[in-house]
Design a protein around this motif. Structure first.
Motif, PDB file in Angstrom:
ATOM      1  N   MET A  98       0.807  -1.218   0.000  1.00 41.43           N
ATOM      2  CA  MET A  98       0.000   0.000   0.000  1.00 41.43           C
ATOM      3  C   MET A  98       0.844   1.274   0.000  1.00 41.43           C
ATOM      4  N   TYR A  99       2.119   1.153   0.402  1.00 43.69           N
ATOM      5  CA  TYR A  99       2.982   2.334   0.540  1.00 43.69           C
ATOM      6  C   TYR A  99       4.197   2.203  -0.376  1.00 43.69           C
ATOM      7  N   SER A 100       4.652   3.324  -0.863  1.00 51.92           N
ATOM      8  CA  SER A 100       5.742   3.312  -1.840  1.00 51.92           C
ATOM      9  C   SER A 100       7.105   3.053  -1.204  1.00 51.92           C
TER      10      SER A 100
ATOM     11  N   MET B 263      11.499   3.993  15.366  1.00 52.91           N
ATOM     12  CA  MET B 263      10.246   3.642  14.711  1.00 52.91           C
ATOM     13  C   MET B 263      10.354   2.198  14.211  1.00 52.91           C
ATOM     14  N   ASP B 264       9.545   1.308  14.754  1.00 48.43           N
ATOM     15  CA  ASP B 264       9.655  -0.110  14.402  1.00 48.43           C
ATOM     16  C   ASP B 264       9.391  -0.364  12.926  1.00 48.43           C
ATOM     17  N   PHE B 265       8.392   0.315  12.370  1.00 47.78           N
ATOM     18  CA  PHE B 265       8.012   0.079  10.967  1.00 47.78           C
ATOM     19  C   PHE B 265       7.385   1.359  10.433  1.00 47.78           C
ATOM     20  N   ILE B 266       7.991   1.929   9.407  1.00 44.33           N
ATOM     21  CA  ILE B 266       7.491   3.169   8.800  1.00 44.33           C
ATOM     22  C   ILE B 266       7.083   2.882   7.366  1.00 44.33           C
ATOM     23  N   CYS B 267       5.880   3.320   7.010  1.00 47.31           N
ATOM     24  CA  CYS B 267       5.360   3.173   5.650  1.00 47.31           C
ATOM     25  C   CYS B 267       5.028   4.570   5.135  1.00 47.31           C
ATOM     26  N   VAL B 268       5.575   4.929   3.958  1.00 50.07           N
ATOM     27  CA  VAL B 268       5.468   6.310   3.497  1.00 50.07           C
ATOM     28  C   VAL B 268       4.930   6.381   2.074  1.00 50.07           C
ATOM     29  N   ASN B 269       3.942   7.244   1.876  1.00 48.26           N
ATOM     30  CA  ASN B 269       3.473   7.686   0.565  1.00 48.26           C
ATOM     31  C   ASN B 269       3.726   9.184   0.451  1.00 48.26           C
ATOM     32  N   PRO B 270       3.579   9.758  -0.745  1.00 49.85           N
ATOM     33  CA  PRO B 270       3.890  11.187  -0.898  1.00 49.85           C
ATOM     34  C   PRO B 270       3.123  12.114   0.038  1.00 49.85           C
ATOM     35  N   THR B 271       1.886  11.783   0.396  1.00 48.33           N
ATOM     36  CA  THR B 271       1.084  12.707   1.204  1.00 48.33           C
ATOM     37  C   THR B 271       0.702  12.155   2.575  1.00 48.33           C
ATOM     38  N   GLU B 272       1.104  10.935   2.882  1.00 45.84           N
ATOM     39  CA  GLU B 272       0.721  10.343   4.167  1.00 45.84           C
ATOM     40  C   GLU B 272       1.738   9.296   4.577  1.00 45.84           C
ATOM     41  N   ALA B 273       1.681   8.923   5.846  1.00 46.35           N
ATOM     42  CA  ALA B 273       2.582   7.881   6.341  1.00 46.35           C
ATOM     43  C   ALA B 273       1.911   7.130   7.485  1.00 46.35           C
ATOM     44  N   LEU B 274       2.445   5.944   7.752  1.00 46.35           N
ATOM     45  CA  LEU B 274       2.013   5.121   8.868  1.00 46.35           C
ATOM     46  C   LEU B 274       3.246   4.710   9.658  1.00 46.35           C
ATOM     47  N   ILE B 275       3.180   4.892  10.971  1.00 47.58           N
ATOM     48  CA  ILE B 275       4.240   4.428  11.858  1.00 47.58           C
ATOM     49  C   ILE B 275       3.650   3.357  12.763  1.00 47.58           C
TER      50      ILE B 275
END
Length: 228
Positions: free
Chosen positions: A83-85, A115-127
């Protein structure tokens, strides 16, 4: 010289300023013993870090190499990575007192978080913060996830971020969503105050609390000590 903080350090200060001083400034506490639960949690974290790193590198080990709890978590990891780039595991993040990214050991570092796991898209992120043991919902007012979200938003220069505990053994998550417009001003004010409070402290007086019986401080170090 300023004292850099993390969520665990700030928690220790809130529990007892004397404990904070002995542990992080005087450095007079013995090395903490790792009990079964801590060792198990660390092992699960390492396995998930290995999986994410190997999947990013295209060198995945057979799933038999992982514990059942991690195998059960892998579908979630796979879904998030699709889901994340960009995704990263076990990322060390350091921030200055004015919330600019800096090196972990830089002289101007004020806050640190892993941060155990970082997921990043251009306009949002999940930690994601992996948790083991008993599950619970995150209900804190400006707690650990809020600090991670603040640091993540500023480091990644995003207007929105989701931060979540994920309980590995229970397939349970406890997410919060933060936005720059709605949440950042109050979060900065709160953690700026925390940083100033610690760095202006001179006496580090002891404070009785429920964890005193576990504290390694001696009677010579703290009048409330349960040890000789």
């Amino acid at each position: 010289m300023s004292i850099a903080l993390s969520w665990s350090r700030w928690n220790d200060f809130m529990d007892c300023p004397r404990k904070f001083h002995l542990k992080y400034i005087a450095k007079s506490f013995p090395k903490e013993e790792q009990n079964f639960h801590l060792l198990k949690g660390a092992n699960l974290h390492k396995q998930l870090e290995k999986y994410v790193d190997e999947k990013n590198a295209g060198t995945l080990s057979p799933t038999e190499c992982f514990s059942p709890e991690v195998v059960d978590t892998i579908p979630l990891v796979d879904r998030l990575m699709s889901m994340y780039s960009v995704t990263h595991s076990e990322t060390q993040l350091g921030m200055t007192a004015d919330w600019k990214q800096t090196d972990w050991f830089a002289s101007d570092v004020a806050w640190r978080a892993i941060m155990d796991f970082i997921c990043v898209n251009p306009t949002e992120a999940l930690i994601v913060d992996w948790k083991s043991g008993k599950k619970y919902d995150y209900t804190a007012d400006k707690g650990q996830l809020h600090l991670s979200g603040l640091m993540g938003m500023e480091a990644l220069k995003l207007d929105r971020i989701t931060v979540s505990y994920v309980f590995i053994e229970h397939k349970h998550s406890s997410p919060i969503e933060l936005t720059r417009e709605k949440d950042l001003p109050a979060l900065k004010a709160h953690f700026d105050s925390a940083y100033d409070q610690v760095n202006s402290e001179k006496e580090f007086k002891p404070k009785v609390n429920e964890y005193c019986k576990y504290c390694p401080a001696t009677k010579a170090q703290c009048p409330f000590s349960k040890k000789f």
